[in-house]
Scaffold this motif. Sequence first.
Motif, short mmCIF file in Angstrom:
data_model
loop_
_atom_site.label_atom_id
_atom_site.label_comp_id
_atom_site.label_asym_id
_atom_site.label_seq_id
_atom_site.Cartn_x
_atom_site.Cartn_y
_atom_site.Cartn_z
N LEU A 188 65.08 36.56 40.05
CA LEU A 188 64.12 37.09 39.07
C LEU A 188 64.75 37.99 38.01
O LEU A 188 64.10 38.32 37.01
CB LEU A 188 63.07 37.93 39.81
N GLN A 189 66.00 38.40 38.23
CA GLN A 189 66.55 39.48 37.43
C GLN A 189 66.60 39.26 35.92
O GLN A 189 66.48 40.22 35.16
CB GLN A 189 67.93 39.89 37.97
N TRP A 190 66.81 38.04 35.45
CA TRP A 190 66.93 37.84 34.01
C TRP A 190 65.63 37.38 33.37
O TRP A 190 65.56 37.16 32.16
CB TRP A 190 68.05 36.84 33.67
N LEU A 191 64.59 37.22 34.16
CA LEU A 191 63.30 36.78 33.62
C LEU A 191 62.55 37.96 33.01
O LEU A 191 62.72 39.09 33.44
CB LEU A 191 62.43 36.17 34.73
N THR A 192 61.73 37.66 32.01
CA THR A 192 60.85 38.70 31.48
C THR A 192 59.73 38.85 32.50
O THR A 192 59.56 37.98 33.36
CB THR A 192 60.21 38.25 30.15
N PRO A 193 58.94 39.96 32.42
CA PRO A 193 57.84 40.09 33.38
C PRO A 193 56.91 38.88 33.32
O PRO A 193 56.43 38.40 34.36
CB PRO A 193 57.13 41.37 32.91
N GLU A 194 56.67 38.36 32.11
CA GLU A 194 55.77 37.21 31.97
C GLU A 194 56.37 35.96 32.61
O GLU A 194 55.67 35.20 33.29
CB GLU A 194 55.47 36.94 30.49
N GLN A 195 57.65 35.73 32.39
CA GLN A 195 58.31 34.58 33.01
C GLN A 195 58.25 34.70 34.53
O GLN A 195 58.06 33.72 35.25
CB GLN A 195 59.77 34.48 32.56
N SER A 196 58.40 35.95 35.03
CA SER A 196 58.38 36.12 36.48
C SER A 196 56.99 35.80 37.04
O SER A 196 56.87 35.29 38.14
CB SER A 196 58.84 37.53 36.88
N ALA A 197 55.96 36.09 36.24
CA ALA A 197 54.60 35.82 36.71
C ALA A 197 54.35 34.31 36.79
O ALA A 197 53.49 33.86 37.55
CB ALA A 197 53.58 36.48 35.78
#
Lengths: 122, 122, 122, 122
Positions: D44-53
């Motif tokens: 998850l580390q390089w994802l934006t909060p939205e991408q992680s969702a």
Amino acid sequence: MSSIAELTERVRAFAEERDWERFHTPKNLAMALAGEVGELLAELQWLTPEQSAAVMRDEELGPRVRAEIGDVTIYLTRLADVLGIDLVQAALDKLEDSGRRYTVESARGSASKISGDYAPGS
Amino acid sequence: MSSIAELTERVRAFAEERDWERFHTPKNLAMALAGEVGELLAELQWLTPEQSAAVMRDEELGPRVRAEIGDVTIYLTRLADVLGIDLVQAALDKLEDSGRRYTVESARGSASKISGDYAPGS
Amino acid sequence: MSSIAELTERVRAFAEERDWERFHTPKNLAMALAGEVGELLAELQWLTPEQSAAVMRDEELGPRVRAEIGDVTIYLTRLADVLGIDLVQAALDKLEDSGRRYTVESARGSASKISGDYAPGS
Amino acid sequence: MSSIAELTERVRAFAEERDWERFHTPKNLAMALAGEVGELLAELQWLTPEQSAAVMRDEELGPRVRAEIGDVTIYLTRLADVLGIDLVQAALDKLEDSGRRYTVESARGSASKISGDYAPGS
């Protein structure tokens, strides 16, 4: 021993050349740091304390542990750089703090597991 | 910027004065390192990426983040010392490795989230 | 033993009542999980393996370890809920995977530290 | 949803069949847990909060995140079993504790980043 300042510049250049700065928010770098520390723990987790003390003499594990220490250091350095923190100075200041809280006399005498006398900064 | 070598000696002396060497097996130090990284993450976990980028300007959080970076550095330094690893050299060597695997051309062009092109050493 | 489903609903309600959903992105929850695991490690880091095996009988450490296990479980449950993952089923599926990779015969016979035969899923 | 009790027994059997119990001290299991949480963060580390969702909708990342959640759950379950702790009950008890400390009124009204009002149990 090469300096942290030199390493800091090289890690910064590495990220800039690849256009990675937008990924290097403090949150992301802290997560990456935790990820690499996890990989380091994974190399040691099934060893006994004695085996862990001898790990660098192992032909296979030694290089892997060294590589993980390298990765952890890269991310810690990058995170400190992005936050504008002098890594070594922050550590020296914290050590001084801990020195006041855990004096030599009280730390040597007490075997208390509760008070955190087992380690600097805990 | 003070040197890692100086910090290494001070952390070693801190532990020796308090008779803590027997607790400082690589396993224990790796666990302590993970614990401090956890505390660092805890300071940043509810912030947005933008808030995290500004954290050092916050009167309360700034000093706390700096203290946690200090603790992480203390344990990383102590662990490397006990393992006989030169922290900075291990990082420079790993960076060179990563440089070969993630060349500037391929890293800039590719937006692949799968290949680990987002970060050095991943 | 109460069920994970019941815990999941209570943790969700706890967050909703306090209007915390906007903080509960998977990234943030993963960071919080890592933070709590760090706190758990901190309780065990200076103990010998034998002391750690007896920790729950300790009047002070026992409750603290139990509380940290509780916190880790709360965040893991919340993260799985937000991601729409059935925790237990994901674990059972992974265990089955690992069972195919580390058969009983090969795991019992081999003392290899390199192949990851020491643990399920490693 | 399958039960934690069933998972606990299967993980125990998995370890016993392979004669791994001697590796499963609480310290080692806590380190393994931290290692797997690190692998989860790495996804998850390089994802934006939205991408992680949205990560579970990604054909490649979704299954990987699910597998890491599975691994984390396996180790948490095994650790709790070895310590003799009822995972779910420990979580419910901690949630109740946190409910007393962070009441709905004070949590909704306060946006304080300092007091830990952002999360249960912090």
